[in-house]
Design a protein around this motif. Sequence first.
Motif, short mmCIF file in Angstrom:
data_model
loop_
_atom_site.label_atom_id
_atom_site.label_comp_id
_atom_site.label_asym_id
_atom_site.label_seq_id
_atom_site.Cartn_x
_atom_site.Cartn_y
_atom_site.Cartn_z
N ILE A 8 18.01 1.15 -7.02
CA ILE A 8 17.65 1.25 -5.61
C ILE A 8 18.71 0.59 -4.74
CG2 ILE A 8 15.97 0.51 -3.89
CD1 ILE A 8 13.85 0.76 -6.04
N ASP A 9 19.24 -0.57 -5.17
CA ASP A 9 20.25 -1.25 -4.39
C ASP A 9 21.54 -0.44 -4.32
OD1 ASP A 9 18.54 -3.29 -3.88
OD2 ASP A 9 19.27 -4.58 -5.49
N ARG A 145 9.80 -0.36 1.92
CA ARG A 145 8.61 -1.19 1.88
C ARG A 145 8.10 -1.41 0.46
NH1 ARG A 145 4.89 -2.49 5.77
NH2 ARG A 145 5.98 -1.14 7.23
N PHE A 146 8.22 -0.37 -0.40
CA PHE A 146 7.62 -0.45 -1.74
C PHE A 146 8.65 -0.40 -2.88
CE2 PHE A 146 4.23 1.28 0.93
CZ PHE A 146 3.17 0.46 0.58
N GLY A 147 9.96 -0.50 -2.53
CA GLY A 147 10.97 -0.39 -3.57
C GLY A 147 10.81 -1.40 -4.68
N LYS A 148 10.36 -2.61 -4.37
CA LYS A 148 10.17 -3.65 -5.38
C LYS A 148 8.78 -3.59 -6.03
CE LYS A 148 14.15 -5.40 -4.09
NZ LYS A 148 15.35 -5.29 -4.93
N ARG A 149 7.90 -2.74 -5.49
CA ARG A 149 6.53 -2.61 -6.04
C ARG A 149 6.20 -1.14 -6.22
NH1 ARG A 149 3.20 -5.34 -1.47
NH2 ARG A 149 4.77 -4.24 -0.23
N LYS A 150 7.14 -0.44 -6.83
CA LYS A 150 6.98 1.01 -6.87
C LYS A 150 5.86 1.47 -7.80
CE LYS A 150 10.96 1.66 -9.99
NZ LYS A 150 12.21 2.43 -10.12
N TYR A 151 5.55 0.68 -8.82
CA TYR A 151 4.43 1.07 -9.69
C TYR A 151 3.09 0.90 -8.97
CZ TYR A 151 7.95 1.14 -13.31
OH TYR A 151 9.08 1.44 -14.03
N LEU A 152 3.03 -0.09 -8.09
CA LEU A 152 1.84 -0.23 -7.25
C LEU A 152 1.73 0.97 -6.32
CD1 LEU A 152 -0.57 -1.80 -6.08
CD2 LEU A 152 1.06 -2.99 -4.57
N ALA A 185 9.74 9.98 -4.88
CA ALA A 185 9.87 9.75 -6.32
C ALA A 185 11.34 9.75 -6.74
CB ALA A 185 9.09 10.82 -7.09
N LEU A 186 12.12 10.69 -6.21
CA LEU A 186 13.54 10.74 -6.54
C LEU A 186 14.26 9.50 -6.03
CD1 LEU A 186 14.26 14.49 -5.71
CD2 LEU A 186 14.13 13.47 -7.97
N ALA A 187 13.92 9.07 -4.83
CA ALA A 187 14.55 7.88 -4.26
C ALA A 187 14.25 6.63 -5.05
CB ALA A 187 14.10 7.71 -2.81
N LEU A 188 13.10 6.61 -5.74
CA LEU A 188 12.70 5.45 -6.53
C LEU A 188 13.22 5.52 -7.97
CD1 LEU A 188 9.03 5.03 -5.28
CD2 LEU A 188 10.96 3.52 -4.80
N GLY A 189 14.03 6.53 -8.27
CA GLY A 189 14.62 6.62 -9.60
C GLY A 189 13.83 7.45 -10.58
N TRP A 190 12.84 8.20 -10.12
CA TRP A 190 12.05 9.05 -11.00
C TRP A 190 12.52 10.49 -10.85
CZ3 TRP A 190 7.39 6.27 -8.45
CH2 TRP A 190 7.26 4.99 -9.00
#
Length: 519
Positions: A8-9, A145-152, A185-190
């Motif tokens: 993400i970074d 907002r959710f990059g560090k809590r993406k599973y949540l 999802a793509l932006a979060l690495g999925w």
Amino acid sequence: MNQNDIMIDNQAEQLVDSGENTPAGTKGKAGLHISTKTFISTVIVLLAVMLCAGILTQVIPVSSYDRIVTAEGYEEVDITSYTVHEDAPRLPFWRTFTAPVEVLGSEDGLVAIMIILFILFVGGSFMILDKSGVMQHIITSAVSRFGKRKYLLMAVMVLVGMTLGSVCGMFEECAALVPIVVAVALALGWDSFVGLGMSIIAVCFGFAAGTFNPFSIAVAQRLAGLPLYSGIGLRIAVFFICYIILITYLLLYARRVEKNPQRSLSYESDLLLREKYSYSFDSTVPVDPNVRRASFIFIGAFVLVAIYIALSLTVKLPEDAAFQLSDLTMPVMIILLTAAGIAVGFVSKYSKTVIGDFLKGMLSIAPCGLLVVMAMSAKQIVVAGGVMDTILHWAYGMMTDVNPYVAILMIYLFVLLLEFFVSSASAKAFIVIPLVVPLVGMLAQSGGAEITRQTVVQAYCFGDGFTNMFMPTNAALFIVLGLVNISYGKWVRWALPLQLVTLAVTSAILMFCVYIGYN
């Protein structure tokens, strides 16, 4: 810092060069598109389905059941009226190929037209969202907002999607959310499959695990003579069992993609989308005030849609009214999302060609209209050929004189068979329930465990819902696959394990319902 955060970074450090002179900074084509390869492969699959349906009309008997119109104006099957028409002429085989056109003039024609219009107007709106920068703003806000809590974020989105399907009976209407969720999802690495799982698959699972679903539970219970929404305790438990199945499947697959993106089944088809949505996620970069205001307009349109759906569930017009509020859900969505899309274009002030871009967006997604009518053609062919009732009668006859535990599984499979031809939940209820309810009464007299009407309703809901996003005759499936350029073959590879696990678990639940006499 783990690998996911690094990904993400690294994305946050990228500067996006525009492929077009638009504020959005999107690469490649803006808006929603279906690739030529995906379109051709999908047409081949649907053509094969149509040919199979056409062959059925030539080799099995022509027959019919009489239909009874109830006091409420609904059409039900008279199970005592089955008649074989030995001298009836066969449907000319060439009508197999004209079925997509005939669909538009059939009883399903209005539904087909509404779905096609929905696709076209959503395509126009998303072209503006993409080129104006509003899509980028929504996605970057969610990722920041959710990059560090993406599973949540995944857990919450799946829960919300399932709730929309389970409580509100939403399904095709949620296709408009798919491009945004896939981009997140793509932006979060999925990959695109995870995005589909968090959006339309979640809605589909919720629809099948219905709690207050007005289009499956309510209709089926009324036809079965049961109190409305009775048996809610077990259905809530079923909802959370299905939630655990889906979220577990998505988590395991998402982690596999994170470790090695090339293991993604959509790796190649996602390359262009990844490039297109490779935005900068630096939250310190100022946002154009016009884009921010335009984003609120688009989000507000979805809020209004949610309010309308809530009203359609709670406000009932008089029984003699020409329609109920729920009948107008899709037209209302078309109007609101179209108005919001055009308003976004003018408020964001990204260009003076807003209307032109809207029309380009409609044109870019227009090929999906052909897929819709082709997907609905199988039912048109077997009904016009007079063999639908033959299939119903054969399936009905196979369920007599069997063990109740086997019978409930056969009822389940019976609904799955009908799902191939009839995707509408309420239409299938009027076929299944009048046929099966008298059968379970006869089975109860033969001794052993009784199959209650509540269990029949549960079997119907399971059979109607889970395969909505698997059967090649469901128009909504090919809409969303077209939006993310995934072929049906790859979709089967990804979804089959999930379908098999769900089939096994729901079969066990139905046998448990027989054992406890679920009522």
